[in-house]
Design a protein around this motif. Structure first.
Motif, PDB file in Angstrom:
ATOM      1  N   GLY A 396       0.821  -1.203   0.000  1.00 14.86           N
ATOM      2  CA  GLY A 396       0.000   0.000   0.000  1.00 14.86           C
ATOM      3  C   GLY A 396       0.855   1.252   0.000  1.00 14.86           C
ATOM      4  N   GLY A 397       0.298   2.340  -0.524  1.00 11.88           N
ATOM      5  CA  GLY A 397       1.041   3.588  -0.623  1.00 11.88           C
ATOM      6  C   GLY A 397       1.432   4.174   0.719  1.00 11.88           C
ATOM      7  N   GLY A 398       0.593   3.971   1.735  1.00 10.41           N
ATOM      8  CA  GLY A 398       0.885   4.516   3.052  1.00 10.41           C
ATOM      9  C   GLY A 398       2.168   3.942   3.634  1.00 10.41           C
ATOM     10  N   TRP A 399       2.308   2.614   3.556  1.00 13.52           N
ATOM     11  CA  TRP A 399       3.522   1.989   4.079  1.00 13.52           C
ATOM     12  C   TRP A 399       4.745   2.378   3.253  1.00 13.52           C
ATOM     13  N   ALA A 400       4.566   2.560   1.962  1.00  7.11           N
ATOM     14  CA  ALA A 400       5.688   3.012   1.133  1.00  7.11           C
ATOM     15  C   ALA A 400       6.152   4.404   1.570  1.00  7.11           C
ATOM     16  N   LEU A 401       5.208   5.279   1.934  1.00  4.21           N
ATOM     17  CA  LEU A 401       5.566   6.608   2.433  1.00  4.21           C
ATOM     18  C   LEU A 401       6.312   6.512   3.765  1.00  4.21           C
ATOM     19  N   VAL A 402       5.902   5.583   4.623  1.00  7.11           N
ATOM     20  CA  VAL A 402       6.583   5.406   5.911  1.00  7.11           C
ATOM     21  C   VAL A 402       8.032   4.959   5.694  1.00  7.11           C
ATOM     22  N   VAL A 403       8.246   4.044   4.769  1.00  6.56           N
ATOM     23  CA  VAL A 403       9.602   3.584   4.477  1.00  6.56           C
ATOM     24  C   VAL A 403      10.452   4.733   3.941  1.00  6.56           C
ATOM     25  N   ALA A 404       9.889   5.539   3.036  1.00  4.08           N
ATOM     26  CA  ALA A 404      10.629   6.684   2.510  1.00  4.08           C
ATOM     27  C   ALA A 404      10.951   7.679   3.619  1.00  4.08           C
ATOM     28  N   GLY A 405       9.993   7.921   4.510  1.00  4.81           N
ATOM     29  CA  GLY A 405      10.224   8.828   5.630  1.00  4.81           C
ATOM     30  C   GLY A 405      11.327   8.330   6.548  1.00  4.81           C
TER      31      GLY A 405
END
Length: 428
Positions: A396-405
């Motif tokens: 999901g996009g949300g978890w991808a954003l967390v990894v990038a953060g």
């Protein structure tokens, strides 16, 4: 006492150059939103959308160093015009393929590769051109205006791209073609100096005739051949490795570009998962441009107060926190606010880095060094959209954003542990 330097706003060549870059940025930002939305609509695959974005970045990265050397050697005006003309033709070919219904994944990959190649030449050609037409005393102001241009395009581009994608499949690509065509016209009007002159100073003006060296004859050129491209690339690398602080900042930028490459696609997938439409997606992505534009207006003041090394530590820390906030599974419009905050702080680092490069790099090496810094800082960036697409598709996009953060936060921590970077003030 010599004549006073006119204000930057009255520098017609710079302003035409800036207007052309603004049109190119608008087309690029429309493309940044339209391509993933089109591929998601046609294939339903976030991984394929990430592959196309990674192809564009990889093509730009692979061509950047040869492009920088070429700009140092040859007619920068011609390079600028040819690269932008190819961008126009590339957009028209993709548009024709969509009209004919034969622009599959392969067609988008070819478009991305050609556009990345053009961007590789446009970057150093514009940087050398700015150095040629802007006095040294106005370089920070010029790069602040450049940063404002970049983020203004990010305000208009995603919104236009989102709305046009909702109107029809062809609409965003037609507007993109018109935009890059207008950029070519402005580049013609800018009339930047054709070739880098050996006597050209940092003010963008030639050395007075009395102090110029005699022109090199053809016989001298034969007896003293120009070094090969590999030798010139090696000289640029040696120069960078010997510059304490700048090399550490390059490593930080490399990590930031890796993490940042995953943001757009991950954000688009996250918003869609929350029920957002294409128009709302474009609106949320305008937060990048709005925050960046506001940040660019304050960047001149901020770069005068905070050393570039401290910015290289503080900026990724703020970016990491903002991305983690954007990943919260609330309303689909919620990411607009952390993304706006995300982009508020980036212009200061970009302006400081651009001014540092223009101030410290010798005029005859500006294209090479600028390209080398671009290659070095973007070395990992093709992996960003690819990893973002794979993570977004699987988790999901949300978890991808967390990894990038988390990647941004680790970058800030590594920078904070480097005393050389923390004390870097860009002193020659």
């Amino acid at each position: 006492m010599g004549p006073m330097t006119p204000p930057l706003r009255r520098n017609a060549r710079f302003q035409f150059l800036w207007a052309g870059a603004a049109c190119t940025t608008l087309g690029t930002e429309i493309n940044r939103v339209a391509l993933p939305l089109t591929l998601l609509a046609l294939t339903g695959s976030a991984a394929r959308a990430g592959l196309v974005a990674a192809t564009l970045t990889a093509a730009m990265l692979l061509a950047q160093m040869p492009a920088g050397i070429w700009v140092d050697r040859h007619d920068r005006r011609r390079i600028l015009l040819i690269a932008q003309a190819v961008q126009v033709l590339n957009a028209l070919v993709l548009l024709a393929g969509l009209l004919a219904g034969c622009a599959g994944l392969a067609g988008f990959l070819v478009f991305a590769a050609v556009d990345g190649l053009c961007q590789a030449f446009l970057g150093p050609a514009r940087q050398v051109s700015i150095r040629a037409v802007v006095p040294t005393s106005q370089l920070r102001g010029a790069f602040a205006q450049e940063e404002a241009r970049s983020h203004a395009g990010r305000v208009a581009g995603p919104a236009i791209g989102g709305v046009l994608s909702g109107v029809g499949l062809l609409a965003p690509y037609l507007v993109m073609a018109v935009s890059v065509a207008a950029a070519w016209v402005f580049a013609v009007l800018a009339k930047v100096p054709r070739r880098p002159e050996e006597g050209e100073g940092a003010d963008g003006e030639g050395t007075p005739a009395a102090s110029k060296e005699p022109e090199t004859s053809e016989a001298d050129e034969v007896s003293s051949p120009r070094p090969g491209m590999l030798a010139e690339a090696r000289d640029a690398l040696q120069w960078l490795l010997a510059r304490r602080g700048l090399r550490e900042m390059t490593l930080v930028l490399m990590a930031m570009n890796l993490c940042g490459g995953a943001v757009t696609l991950s954000l688009i997938v996250h918003i869609r998962a929350l029920g957002g439409t294409a128009t709302l997606t474009g609106f949320v992505l305008t937060g990048i441009g709005i925050g960046g534009l506001l940040g660019a207006l304050a960047s001149g003041w901020l770069t005068g107060k905070v050393a570039v090394g401290r910015l290289a530590v503080g900026v990724p820390a703020v970016l990491g926190l903002c991305l983690i906030l954007a990943a919260l599974p609330w309303e689909p419009w919620w990411p607009f606010f952390p993304i706006l905050a995300f982009s508020l702080v980036t212009p200061a680092l970009n302006v400081a880095a651009g001014a540092v490069i223009s101030e410290l790099v010798p005029a005859g090496m500006l294209g090479r060094i600028g390209a080398l810094l671009g290659v070095a800082s973007m070395a990992l960036s093709p992996l960003g959209p690819l990893i973002g697409g794979l993570l977004a598709g699987r988790f999901g996009g949300g978890w991808a954003l967390v990894v990038a953060g988390a990647g941004f936060l680790l970058t800030a921590l590594a920078g904070a542990l480097s005393p050389i970077l923390r004390r870097f003030t860009a002193s020659p």
